[in-house]
Design a protein around this motif. Structure first.
Motif, PDB file in Angstrom:
ATOM      1  N   PRO A  85       0.744  -1.491  -0.174  1.00 54.81           N
ATOM      2  CA  PRO A  85      -0.317  -0.119   0.379  1.00 54.81           C
ATOM      3  C   PRO A  85       0.502   1.375   0.107  1.00 54.81           C
ATOM      4  O   PRO A  85       0.552   2.533  -0.945  1.00 54.81           O
ATOM      5  N   ALA A  86       1.970   0.984   0.740  1.00 56.91           N
ATOM      6  CA  ALA A  86       2.656   2.316   0.265  1.00 56.91           C
ATOM      7  C   ALA A  86       3.392   2.949  -0.680  1.00 56.91           C
ATOM      8  O   ALA A  86       2.668   3.604  -1.385  1.00 56.91           O
ATOM      9  N   ALA A  87       3.326   1.534  -1.705  1.00 51.66           N
ATOM     10  CA  ALA A  87       4.009   2.068  -2.746  1.00 51.66           C
ATOM     11  C   ALA A  87       3.316   2.703  -3.752  1.00 51.66           C
ATOM     12  O   ALA A  87       2.871   3.046  -5.069  1.00 51.66           O
ATOM     13  N   LEU A  88       1.856   1.820  -3.293  1.00 51.07           N
ATOM     14  CA  LEU A  88       0.764   2.579  -4.407  1.00 51.07           C
ATOM     15  C   LEU A  88       0.134   3.766  -4.623  1.00 51.07           C
ATOM     16  O   LEU A  88       0.266   4.243  -5.412  1.00 51.07           O
ATOM     17  N   TYR A  89       0.046   3.580  -3.167  1.00 50.46           N
ATOM     18  CA  TYR A  89       0.232   5.572  -3.344  1.00 50.46           C
ATOM     19  C   TYR A  89       0.947   6.926  -3.569  1.00 50.46           C
ATOM     20  O   TYR A  89       1.332   7.836  -3.801  1.00 50.46           O
ATOM     21  N   LEU A  90       2.182   5.999  -3.531  1.00 51.96           N
ATOM     22  CA  LEU A  90       3.433   6.316  -3.523  1.00 51.96           C
ATOM     23  C   LEU A  90       3.783   7.111  -5.486  1.00 51.96           C
ATOM     24  O   LEU A  90       3.753   8.177  -5.578  1.00 51.96           O
ATOM     25  N   ALA A  91       3.332   5.804  -6.077  1.00 47.35           N
ATOM     26  CA  ALA A  91       3.703   5.907  -7.384  1.00 47.35           C
ATOM     27  C   ALA A  91       2.624   6.566  -8.060  1.00 47.35           C
ATOM     28  O   ALA A  91       2.030   7.494  -8.902  1.00 47.35           O
TER      29      ALA A  91
END
Lengths: 505, 83
Positions: free
Chosen positions: A183-189
């Motif tokens: 989830p962290a990477a998803l929202y950063l992307a």
């Protein structure tokens, strides 16, 4: 391997070149010339490439795919010259021991070719009409206008166009593509962090799927970092996503964290947490760290010049005992706990990049309990005996808690306001074949140069600070980065499209 | 004889599970978090050694030998590493 050719593509011979005894799958993509485009009939096509740049970029694209999809061999051939309807314009073949990686790598190569390869095509319509089309506008990324993609975010007063540029310029490393990292990477992307690297040596397991939301049942057995990167590229083709499908170790950690805007610790062990923490401190990079236990989680942002570090919290306690105590129950996980903490890590990282972090964000442990929906902040005071941060000479900026990221980034992409701050600059409008510059509506002192004329561009850039612009605002950024890589620090790209450039007929 | 004091205790993660409660009000003669944890370990069946824990007093990390005052809010935090 990448090749350009002005001869018809002999795909049977290419397929033979890829043959490998250990290959169990061969995925082939063929791009054909079709008889229509954008509602208009097309009778034939002419492809023109800027040779030097196209070969470099093509080779970069195929070797990136081979690195990110271990075991894959990639061969890509792109045509130039005159092509009739039904002819092969591009051929991509990927062989691999297993099909999953081959499908992912092949898809990645064609999308990157469409997005990055400096190739133009001239479409011939009936009645001798012809027009040049920039192939990048036909890629998925080319069809997405950043101003639309980020519209609902950039309209936040706390973000704005300038914030969106800061995000695009940011480089973030996410270590651990698991329950927190997904989830962290998803929202950063999706928020537009310009360069995102996912590091994880693991493979997707069935028992990961209930919480590691970037993976589907089809992905079981594949490398987590690679699958997650492919998923994020599909979610936001406007940002650069890289996969590091191996462990973070004392030997590679420095190279991985140096130059980052922030690093996320989404790991599940203290050994890697300490390794990242110390490397980030040494490299001057903030670390956003989270950990969970069933229904509870904790979040810490460790700014590199701040006291109250990870060692103040846990130093002196034997690492093995920490691991045992932390994992004493065999690891049941309530999925929303990792989801929430991962999203909080993304939020703290975006706040760091946007300059929205409060002093308390950088000096507190946040505790969350989902069973009673409670949160608590604990101040992390400096341990005066801490072997790591007690020796740090605090600057005034660190003392008042405001941590500036500006010094960490030398911005390539600038807003119009930032360009003004540079002082006198040479603005260059990069023109593709057929485009013209409307000098009256262009910024003062704008010079038009053909996109393909790298020699002229280098010559002008050597004279002083230079700002590149183009009609879509994509190629100018790519060329600015290319010239920077040649050791020209004074070159920038203007954020967004230049409306003073008129398209060809 | 040390005077007894009322304290508000909160357990985090595995300590909460072992203690069976998230929060607890106790009246104790313990003078420091270390003494308090020894008491609680005995009455509540907490198994983690105190040397592996962190404590916070009134929303601030503290050491296990910090003197406790009446009304203090004490949080015991074990190492957590799930991800």
């Amino acid at each position: 391997m990448f090749e350009l050719t002005d001869q018809p593509i002999d795909f049977a011979a290419l397929r033979t070149r890829l043959a490998r005894p250990d290959a169990g799958a061969c995925v082939v993509f063929e791009g054909w010339v079709r008889n229509h485009h954008a509602g208009k009939p097309v009778s034939r096509l002419e492809y023109e490439a800027f040779d030097e740049l196209a070969r470099l970029e093509g080779e970069a694209i195929t070797s990136e795919a081979e690195q990110e999809h271990p075991g894959c061999t990639v061969l890509c051939v792109h045509r130039t010259g005159s092509l009739g309807i039904g002819e092969l314009a591009v051929w991509i073949g990927v062989v691999s021991p297993h099909r999953h990686a081959a499908f992912l790598a092949c898809r990645q190569v064609i999308e990157e070719i469409k997005r990055r390869l400096p190739v133009w095509k001239k479409e011939h319509h009936s009645g001798n009409l012809a027009e040049w089309v920039n192939c990048t506008t036909e890629s998925v990324a080319g069809r997405l206008a950043p101003e639309n993609y980020y519209a609902r975010q950039a309209s936040l007063p706390e973000v704005g166009a300038a914030g969106q540029v800061r995000l695009a310029e940011a480089s973030v490393l996410v270590v651990g593509a698991g329950g927190l990292g997904c989830p962290a990477a998803l929202y950063l992307a999706t928020s537009g962090v310009g360069r995102l690297t996912l590091a994880d040596a693991g493979k997707v397991e069935v028992s990961n799927l209930h919480r590691q939301i970037l993976f589907t049942a089809d992905d079981v057995g594949a490398a987590k970092a690679t699958v997650a990167a492919a998923r994020l590229r599909a979610q936001n083709p406007l940002v650069k996503i890289e996969a590091h499908a191996s462990d973070v170790t004392p030997a590679n950690v420095r190279a991985l964290v140096t130059g980052r805007t922030a690093v996320l610790d989404c790991t599940d062990n203290f050994a890697t947490r300490f390794l990242l923490h110390d490397a980030c401190r040494a490299a001057g990079v903030p670390l956003v760290s989270a950990a969970v236990y069933r229904f509870e989680g904790e979040l810490n942002v460790f700014a590199p010049h701040q006291t109250g570090c990870l060692h103040c919290l846990w130093a002196g306690k034997p690492a093995l005992s920490l691991e045992t105590a932390a994992n004493c129950d065999g690891g049941p996980v309530f999925a929303p706990t990792v989801g929430l903490l991962g999203v909080m890590q993304a939020a703290e990282t975006l706040k760091l990049i946007l300059g929205l972090s409060t002093p308390a964000d950088l000096t507190s442990t946040r505790l969350v309990n989902l069973l009673d929906a409670s949160t608590q902040s604990l101040e992390r005071p400096a341990d005066p005996t801490c072997p790591v941060c007690s020796k740090v000479v605090t600057s005034s900026a660190a003392e008042d808690g405001s941590f500036s990221l500006n010094t960490l980034n030398d911005s390539v992409v600038l807003t119009a306001e930032q360009v003004v701050d540079l002082g006198p600059v040479q603005t260059i409008a990069l023109l593709e074949p057929g485009e013209t510059l409307d000098a009256a509506s262009a910024p003062a002192n704008t010079m038009a140069i053909a996109m393909a004329d790298l020699g002229r561009l280098r010559e002008v850039a050597a004279k002083g600070p230079t700002v590149l612009t183009c009609r879509h605002g994509l190629r100018s950024v790519a060329l600015a980065r290319l010239l920077r890589a040649e050791g020209r620090p004074n070159i920038h790209a203007l954020a967004g499209a230049l409306s003073a450039i008129r398209p060809g007929r | 004889m040390t005077a007894s004091r009322q304290l508000h205790i909160k357990f985090f993660a595995v300590l909460r599970e072992q203690a069976g409660v998230s929060t607890l009000a106790v009246t104790t003669s313990a003078r420091t978090p270390a003494e308090l944890y020894a008491e609680l370990a005995a009455t509540r069946g907490l198994t983690l050694p105190v040397a592996l824990l962190r404590v916070a007093i009134n929303d601030r990390y503290a050491t296990m030998d910090t003197p406790l005052s009446p009304g203090d809010r004490v949080v015991f935090i074990p190492p957590v590493a799930g991800g």
